[in-house]
Structures are given as structure tokens and as C-alpha cells.
Motif scaffolding. Structure first.
Motif, PDB file in Angstrom:
ATOM      1  N   TYR A 259       1.035  -1.334  -0.048  1.00 37.36           N
ATOM      2  CA  TYR A 259       0.159   0.190  -0.129  1.00 37.36           C
ATOM      3  C   TYR A 259       0.759   1.169  -0.486  1.00 37.36           C
ATOM      4  O   TYR A 259       0.494   2.327  -0.772  1.00 37.36           O
ATOM      5  N   PHE A 260       1.697   1.607   0.639  1.00 32.03           N
ATOM      6  CA  PHE A 260       2.527   2.952   1.110  1.00 32.03           C
ATOM      7  C   PHE A 260       3.173   3.042  -1.050  1.00 32.03           C
ATOM      8  O   PHE A 260       3.289   3.895  -0.994  1.00 32.03           O
ATOM      9  N   GLY A 261       4.013   1.890  -1.205  1.00 33.45           N
ATOM     10  CA  GLY A 261       4.357   1.715  -2.717  1.00 33.45           C
ATOM     11  C   GLY A 261       3.497   2.549  -3.305  1.00 33.45           C
ATOM     12  O   GLY A 261       4.094   3.393  -4.150  1.00 33.45           O
ATOM     13  N   PHE A 262       1.933   2.396  -3.426  1.00 34.32           N
ATOM     14  CA  PHE A 262       1.262   3.192  -4.319  1.00 34.32           C
ATOM     15  C   PHE A 262       0.966   4.413  -3.377  1.00 34.32           C
ATOM     16  O   PHE A 262       0.767   5.321  -4.488  1.00 34.32           O
ATOM     17  N   CYS A 263       1.129   4.629  -2.386  1.00 34.70           N
ATOM     18  CA  CYS A 263       0.746   6.454  -2.336  1.00 34.70           C
ATOM     19  C   CYS A 263       1.995   6.825  -3.111  1.00 34.70           C
ATOM     20  O   CYS A 263       1.961   8.221  -3.184  1.00 34.70           O
ATOM     21  N   GLN A 264       3.091   6.467  -2.706  1.00 36.44           N
ATOM     22  CA  GLN A 264       4.447   7.016  -3.213  1.00 36.44           C
ATOM     23  C   GLN A 264       4.373   7.717  -5.107  1.00 36.44           C
ATOM     24  O   GLN A 264       4.770   8.041  -5.400  1.00 36.44           O
ATOM     25  N   GLU A 265       2.987   6.628  -5.644  1.00 36.46           N
ATOM     26  CA  GLU A 265       2.960   6.703  -6.475  1.00 36.46           C
ATOM     27  C   GLU A 265       1.846   8.033  -6.895  1.00 36.46           C
ATOM     28  O   GLU A 265       1.963   8.145  -8.044  1.00 36.46           O
ATOM     29  N   VAL A 266       1.154   8.254  -6.274  1.00 36.25           N
ATOM     30  CA  VAL A 266      -0.615   8.848  -5.931  1.00 36.25           C
ATOM     31  C   VAL A 266       0.600  10.104  -6.741  1.00 36.25           C
ATOM     32  O   VAL A 266      -0.035  11.044  -8.306  1.00 36.25           O
ATOM     33  N   GLU A 267       1.122  11.159  -6.226  1.00 31.90           N
ATOM     34  CA  GLU A 267       2.632  12.200  -6.828  1.00 31.90           C
ATOM     35  C   GLU A 267       3.423  11.876  -5.993  1.00 31.90           C
ATOM     36  O   GLU A 267       3.378  12.631  -4.899  1.00 31.90           O
ATOM     37  N   ALA A 268       4.697  11.366  -6.615  1.00 31.32           N
ATOM     38  CA  ALA A 268       5.883  11.445  -5.738  1.00 31.32           C
ATOM     39  C   ALA A 268       6.317  12.901  -5.842  1.00 31.32           C
ATOM     40  O   ALA A 268       6.886  13.157  -4.138  1.00 31.32           O
ATOM     41  N   GLN A 269       6.464  13.561  -6.184  1.00 35.16           N
ATOM     42  CA  GLN A 269       6.630  15.379  -5.328  1.00 35.16           C
ATOM     43  C   GLN A 269       6.281  15.586  -4.525  1.00 35.16           C
ATOM     44  O   GLN A 269       6.472  16.719  -4.139  1.00 35.16           O
ATOM     45  N   ARG A 270       4.634  14.561  -4.218  1.00 36.50           N
ATOM     46  CA  ARG A 270       4.582  15.379  -2.704  1.00 36.50           C
ATOM     47  C   ARG A 270       3.789  14.025  -1.645  1.00 36.50           C
ATOM     48  O   ARG A 270       2.886  13.742  -1.402  1.00 36.50           O
ATOM     49  N   THR A 271       4.975  13.567  -1.712  1.00 37.95           N
ATOM     50  CA  THR A 271       4.719  12.198  -1.042  1.00 37.95           C
ATOM     51  C   THR A 271       4.908  12.434   0.248  1.00 37.95           C
ATOM     52  O   THR A 271       3.655  11.148   1.199  1.00 37.95           O
ATOM     53  N   GLY A 272       5.435  13.566   1.233  1.00 37.74           N
ATOM     54  CA  GLY A 272       4.772  13.196   2.615  1.00 37.74           C
ATOM     55  C   GLY A 272       3.334  14.267   2.399  1.00 37.74           C
ATOM     56  O   GLY A 272       2.396  13.404   3.897  1.00 37.74           O
ATOM     57  N   LEU A 273       2.871  15.046   2.371  1.00 37.29           N
ATOM     58  CA  LEU A 273       1.746  15.517   1.794  1.00 37.29           C
ATOM     59  C   LEU A 273       0.740  14.144   1.581  1.00 37.29           C
ATOM     60  O   LEU A 273      -0.501  13.977   2.556  1.00 37.29           O
ATOM     61  N   VAL A 274       0.655  13.541  -0.206  1.00 36.93           N
ATOM     62  CA  VAL A 274       0.233  12.270  -0.208  1.00 36.93           C
ATOM     63  C   VAL A 274       0.198  11.609   1.508  1.00 36.93           C
ATOM     64  O   VAL A 274      -1.182  10.964   1.575  1.00 36.93           O
ATOM     65  N   VAL A 275       1.062  10.659   1.880  1.00 34.53           N
ATOM     66  CA  VAL A 275       1.066   9.996   2.989  1.00 34.53           C
ATOM     67  C   VAL A 275       0.222  10.853   4.066  1.00 34.53           C
ATOM     68  O   VAL A 275      -0.269   9.640   4.876  1.00 34.53           O
ATOM     69  N   GLY A 276       0.418  11.472   4.728  1.00 34.43           N
ATOM     70  CA  GLY A 276      -0.017  12.517   5.544  1.00 34.43           C
ATOM     71  C   GLY A 276      -1.994  12.764   5.311  1.00 34.43           C
ATOM     72  O   GLY A 276      -2.294  12.127   6.587  1.00 34.43           O
ATOM     73  N   ILE A 277      -1.870  12.784   4.213  1.00 34.63           N
ATOM     74  CA  ILE A 277      -3.187  12.473   3.775  1.00 34.63           C
ATOM     75  C   ILE A 277      -3.845  11.371   4.138  1.00 34.63           C
ATOM     76  O   ILE A 277      -5.482  11.370   5.064  1.00 34.63           O
ATOM     77  N   LEU A 278      -3.887  10.259   3.912  1.00 31.54           N
ATOM     78  CA  LEU A 278      -4.146   9.038   3.270  1.00 31.54           C
ATOM     79  C   LEU A 278      -3.684   8.035   4.919  1.00 31.54           C
ATOM     80  O   LEU A 278      -5.304   7.570   5.409  1.00 31.54           O
ATOM     81  N   GLY A 279      -2.839   8.206   5.842  1.00 30.91           N
ATOM     82  CA  GLY A 279      -2.517   7.959   6.842  1.00 30.91           C
ATOM     83  C   GLY A 279      -3.646   8.675   8.045  1.00 30.91           C
ATOM     84  O   GLY A 279      -4.067   8.426   8.643  1.00 30.91           O
ATOM     85  N   GLY A 280      -3.403   9.898   7.719  1.00 29.77           N
ATOM     86  CA  GLY A 280      -4.598  10.426   8.547  1.00 29.77           C
ATOM     87  C   GLY A 280      -5.916   9.979   8.970  1.00 29.77           C
ATOM     88  O   GLY A 280      -6.688  10.246   9.276  1.00 29.77           O
ATOM     89  N   MET A 281      -6.818   9.739   7.209  1.00 28.01           N
ATOM     90  CA  MET A 281      -8.265   9.827   7.038  1.00 28.01           C
ATOM     91  C   MET A 281      -8.014   7.921   7.760  1.00 28.01           C
ATOM     92  O   MET A 281      -8.874   7.903   8.193  1.00 28.01           O
ATOM     93  N   GLY A 282      -7.043   7.124   7.223  1.00 26.62           N
ATOM     94  CA  GLY A 282      -7.426   6.204   7.861  1.00 26.62           C
ATOM     95  C   GLY A 282      -7.033   6.009   9.359  1.00 26.62           C
ATOM     96  O   GLY A 282      -7.896   5.146   9.768  1.00 26.62           O
ATOM     97  N   ASN A 283      -6.283   7.153  10.049  1.00 27.96           N
ATOM     98  CA  ASN A 283      -6.318   6.990  11.427  1.00 27.96           C
ATOM     99  C   ASN A 283      -8.059   7.834  11.908  1.00 27.96           C
ATOM    100  O   ASN A 283      -8.214   6.965  12.809  1.00 27.96           O
ATOM    101  N   LEU A 284      -8.445   8.272  11.235  1.00 33.06           N
ATOM    102  CA  LEU A 284      -9.472   9.034  12.011  1.00 33.06           C
ATOM    103  C   LEU A 284     -10.430   7.582  11.781  1.00 33.06           C
ATOM    104  O   LEU A 284     -11.206   7.936  12.655  1.00 33.06           O
ATOM    105  N   PHE A 285     -10.819   7.258  11.273  1.00 33.66           N
ATOM    106  CA  PHE A 285     -11.876   5.727  11.107  1.00 33.66           C
ATOM    107  C   PHE A 285     -11.495   4.768  11.879  1.00 33.66           C
ATOM    108  O   PHE A 285     -12.133   4.480  12.658  1.00 33.66           O
TER     109      PHE A 285
END
Length: 506
Positions: free
Chosen positions: A427-453
Motif C-alpha cells: 500500500y505504501f508503494g502505491f502512496c508514493q506513486e499518487v504524486e511522487a513530488q508530494r509524497t509527504g502530503l499524500v501519505v499524511g492525508i491518507l494516513g490521517g484518513m485511515g487513522n480518523l476512522f
């Protein structure tokens, strides 16, 4: 591609890059030791503060809720700040918050300190994935992410072997001091190993995300829209005085989900005055981003249930009489000398065993997708195939509530944990391919949504336990949920053009 391995990029990452993955592994291990300590001293905490399972679940959720909320700014800052210093500061902060838990005089203090722990730990994955994204090529990131993410499972193995003994001998508060102190050792190691040219190369002080010259500020309607979210969230937070932690959850949900909705609804030209809003506007217009939101929620709810409630399930829902008797015979006087109860040590040992198997999943899942990619499949197809198999393994957990034999239950739990960890590595590998130049922001939002639920689900699991006397119905939900994530991935991934690897010109 950016590399600090010192060799030819075509030859693959060098020894230093892989060594760095193991340094990240240690950070993740400590991260999980800090967060899991609470679940292992749960009986003592519930007894001292007179808590039922639902209220105790709210203490667990305080961490997840703060962790969810702060992963978004953590991801944004990981992209913009010197990740070397940011990472060190985050580990020091969460270690201090963990140690301070030993001084908590009340439930309110426990809630606050768990929230501070979540704030600091929210930086771990955005920072780590930012580092692996810079030092590893796409085909190797599944394994690299599996290496560092396996620290979560190893931490979940080590903690049950250490914390119950510390708590039995010195009291539950001592465990937080001992585990928290490890973080400061890691900070010294990290700063020493990333000193000089290599450290400067991985720091990445935002050069990839600064575009288009100076920013003049958001357009007026955009400022009003984003500002209204803050007002609504503030009003909801005030409801905590009447409705408790539920109101806080809704307040955080507005602050996390609201900006995504606003950024999608507004014209992109209204977002161009601020770098964060412009980046957000680009991300939420990618189909892949929304696919990964579903995947993140599906696997995070499952994983965090296991991490937080597994010891309680083994202690309260399973008999374990035979296993505890065997532990007592084997341990004999040593158990009494260490003030450890056979049943508690049986729970700790079985918990460690389940997460040891999960660790094999992290490495095995990453290695398998890497092997498939080298055999000719695209990296995304290789990861997708592995994740589909992982979802089938995780579904074994749905049978846990209906099985009587303790040995069979432990096998099902181990299979479930193996599948969950292998799923997350890819799953983390897919996160890095959403937009590689904004990996931190992508992972932050996705991880945040997962942990919110996950934060919403933890007290619900406790409520089900209080109402029914067991976690059987909860296991059915968490066992089947990752199938939804795989379905979303199969239907939605590939609709966006492939992003450029990080560091390469578009």
C-alpha cells in the motif's frame, strides 16, 4: 531519480540506501513500542482509574485521533522542511510525551498525553516515506517500505515481552519511562548517520514542491470557504462539554475532510495563491488519490484494532488456562520472582507471536512484489496482485469469533496479521506513486484518513465488547474490510497518467 547511495542509478540503490531503511525500521519499532505500551498495561490503567472498555477505548482513540489530524500537516511539512531535522525533532517530541505519561494523575491527563504522543508520531511515516522515495527507485520501494514498516510488527513483538514484566515489577508507569527513553538514543544515531553530504542530499528542503514563484495569498472566496471550516470545527469542539469525545471526532473530521471537499469544489485558479492549497487542489483531482483513501481506511481500521485490542481479546475472550498452566510449570520460581502471572505472560507471548508473523508479512509482501516486478510485471500490477492475496489472508480473521480451540484462533490471528502487514507494505508503494513530488502530503492525508476512522472504531469495538461480552462481531468487520480496499484499487487505479519518478523532470 535522487540518490545518495554514491553509485550509478542504473545499478540500483547502494548499501547505504538499504542501511538507511533499517535505521527507519528502528524508528518505526520505537514508534510502535510507545503506542502499544498503553494496550499492554490496560488492566492496571482500567483498575486504577475505574474505566469500562468503552471509556478505555476512548483513551486509545485519543492517540489515533491526534495522529490522524496531525498527519496532514506532518506530511506537508515533511515535503517542505529539512526532513533530517524534522524527523529527529518528531522522535524526540513523541518520546518525551510517552515518558510524561508516567506522571499522569487523571484520565484527562492520560487523554491529553496520548494526544501529544499521536501528534509527534504522526511524522514517522511521512518522513520515512519521503526518505525512501528519495533513495530508492520505484521497483525497490516495496521492499524498502516493507523493511522500515516491519518495525511496526517487531515493535508489537518486543513490547509484550518487555512491558508486562516492567509493569509487574515496577508498576505500569515505569514502562512508559523505559520505552520513551529509547527514542532519544535513536535521535543521536540518526543525526550521526545522516551527517554531512548524504544528510544534505536526503534533507530535501522543499525544492520539489516550490513552483511558480512567490505566492500572493488565496483568493477571497477560497479564504472564506476554508475559514468557515475552522468556525464549524470550533463549534463542534465546544459540543465536547455535552457530548464528550464524539464531538471532538466530528470536529477533527470537519478539519480533515472539509478541506478536501472545498479544494475539489473550488476552481483551481482560486487556490493558486498558496502552495498548500494549490498542491491539495491537484491531489484531490486525481482518481488515484481517492482510490487510496478507500484503501487506507480499509487497512488502517483492521491494523489498529489488532494493535490496540488483541491483548484484551486474548486475556478476556479466550480461556488460555492450559497455556497459562504450561507457562507456570516452565517458568516456576522465576515467574514468582519477577512478579509475573502465568496468564499475563501467556497473553504477552501469544501477542508477540502474532506480531512476529506480521513482521514476516512486511518483508515477505515487499519481497514478493519486488520479485514479480523483476519478472516483468509493472510495479503497480505486482503490488496489486500481492495485495489481493493479502486480503484473502486477512479474511481469516472473520472466523475468529466462531472458533473454540485456542490453537486454531492463534493460527487465524497470525494469518490475519501476516496478510495485514504484507498489504500495508505494498500500500505504501502505491502512496508514493499518487504524486511522487508530494509524497509527504499524500501519505499524511491518507494516513490521517485511515487513522480518523480507526479512532472512531476503537471505542465502538469496546462498546461491542461491553454489550456482547466478546469481540466476535468486530473480527468479522475488520476481517472483511480490506476486500473493499482491493476492489477500489482494481477498479480505480491506472485511470490517471503515471507520475514522473521523484527528482526527474516532467
Amino acid at each position: 531519480m535522487t540518490t545518495t547511495s554514491g553509485g550509478d542509478d542504473r545499478a540500483g540503490p547502494g548499501r547505504w540506501a538499504w542501511g538507511l531503511c533499517w535505521v527507519l525500521f528502528v524508528s518505526t519499532l520505537i514508534n510502535y513500542m510507545d503506542r502499544q505500551t498503553m494496550s499492554l498495561v490496560g488492566p492496571q490503567v482500567k483498575s486504577e482509574f475505574r474505566l469500562d472498555n468503552e471509556r478505555y477505548g476512548q483513551i486509545l482513540a485519543a492517540f489515533s485521533l491526534a495522529y490522524a489530524f496531525f498527519q496532514v500537516p506532518a506530511g506537508y511539512l515533511a515535503d517542505r522542511w529539512d526532513v533530517r531535522r524534522t524527523y529527529a525533532g518528531a522522535v524526540a517530541f513523541w518520546s518525551l510525551a510517552g515518558m510524561a505519561t508516567a506522571l499522569a494523575p487523571s484520565v484527562g491527563a492520560l487523554l491529553a498525553l496520548r494526544a501529544l504522543l499521536g501528534l509527534g508520531e504522526s511524522f514517522n511515516w511521512p518522513c520515512a516515506l519521503r526518505v525512501t522515495g528519495r533513495v530508492l527507485p520505484p521497483g525497490d520501494r516495496g521492499l524498502g517500505n516493507g523493511i522500515f514498516n516491519s518495525g511496526a510488527a517487531v515493535g508489537a513483538v518486543v513490547t509484550p515481552l518487555v512491558v508486562p514484566l516492567l509493569a509487574a515489577r515496577f508498576g505500569w508507569r515505569s514502562a512508559f519511562v523505559a520505552v520513551g527513553a529509547l527514542g532519544f538514543v535513536w535521535v543521536a544515531l540518526w543525526l550521526a548517520l545522516t551527517w554531512g553530504r548524504r544528510g544534505a542530499a536526503i534533507a530535501g528542503k522543499g525544492e520539489d514542491v516550490e513552483r511558480g514563484g512567490p505566492k500572493s495569498g488565496l483568493a477571497g472566496p477560497a479564504r472564506a470557504a476554508f475559514g468557515s471550516l475552522v468556525v464549524v470545527a470550533g463549534l463542534l469542539a465546544l459540543g465536547a462539554f455535552r457530548f464528550g469525545q464524539t464531538a471532538i471526532w466530528w470536529s477533527v473530521a470537519v478539519l480533515m475532510v472539509g478541506p478536501l471537499v472545498v479544494a475539489r469544489a473550488l476552481p483551481t485558479r482560486w487556490l493558486e495563491g498558496a502552495g498548500w492549497a494549490e498542491g491539495l487542489g491537484e491531489l484531490i483531482r486525481r482518481r488515484r488519490f481517492w482510490v487510496m483513501v478507500v484503501v487506507s481506511i480499509s487497512v488502517n481500521v483492521c491494523w489498529h484494532f489488532l494493535v490496540n485490542w488483541l491483548p484484551t481479546y486474548l486475556r478476556d475472550d479466550r480461556d488460555l488456562t492450559a497455556i497459562a498452566a504450561w507457562v507456570g510449570r516452565v517458568g516456576g520460581r522465576r515467574l514468582m520472582a519477577g512478579r509475573g502471572e502465568p496468564r499475563d505472560l501467556a497473553v504477552a507471548g501469544l501477542t508477540a507471536l502474532v506480531f512476529l508473523v506480521a513482521d514476516l508479512g512486511n518483508l515477505g509482501g515487499g519481497a514478493l512484489s519486488r520479485r514479480l516486478a523483476r519478472a516483468g510485471l509493472s510495479p503497480s500490477k505486482a503490488r496489486g496482485i500481492v495485495m489481493a492475496g493479502c486480503a484473502a489472508l486477512i479474511s481469516a480473521g472473520a472466523w475468529v469469533g466462531g472458533v473454540r480451540g485456542d490453537a486454531t484462533v492463534v493460527i487465524l490471528l497470525a494469518v490475519m496479521a501476516f496478510g495485514t502487514a504484507a498489504f500495508m507494505a505494498n500500500y505504501f508503494g502505491f502512496c508514493q506513486e499518487v504524486e511522487a513530488q508530494r509524497t509527504g502530503l499524500v501519505v499524511g492525508i491518507l494516513g490521517g484518513m485511515g487513522n480518523l476512522f480507526a479512532a472512531a472504531f476503537l471505542p465502538v469495538a469496546g462498546r461491542v465488547k461491553d454489550a456482547t461480552g466478546g469481540f466476535g462481531p468486530v473480527f468479522v468487520v475488520v476481517g472483511l474490510l480490506p476486500i473493499v480496499g482491493v476492489a477500489a484499487l482494481a477498479l480505480g487505479w491506472g485511470r490517471d497518467p503515471d507520475p514522473q519518478p521523484e527528482g526527474e523532470p516532467a
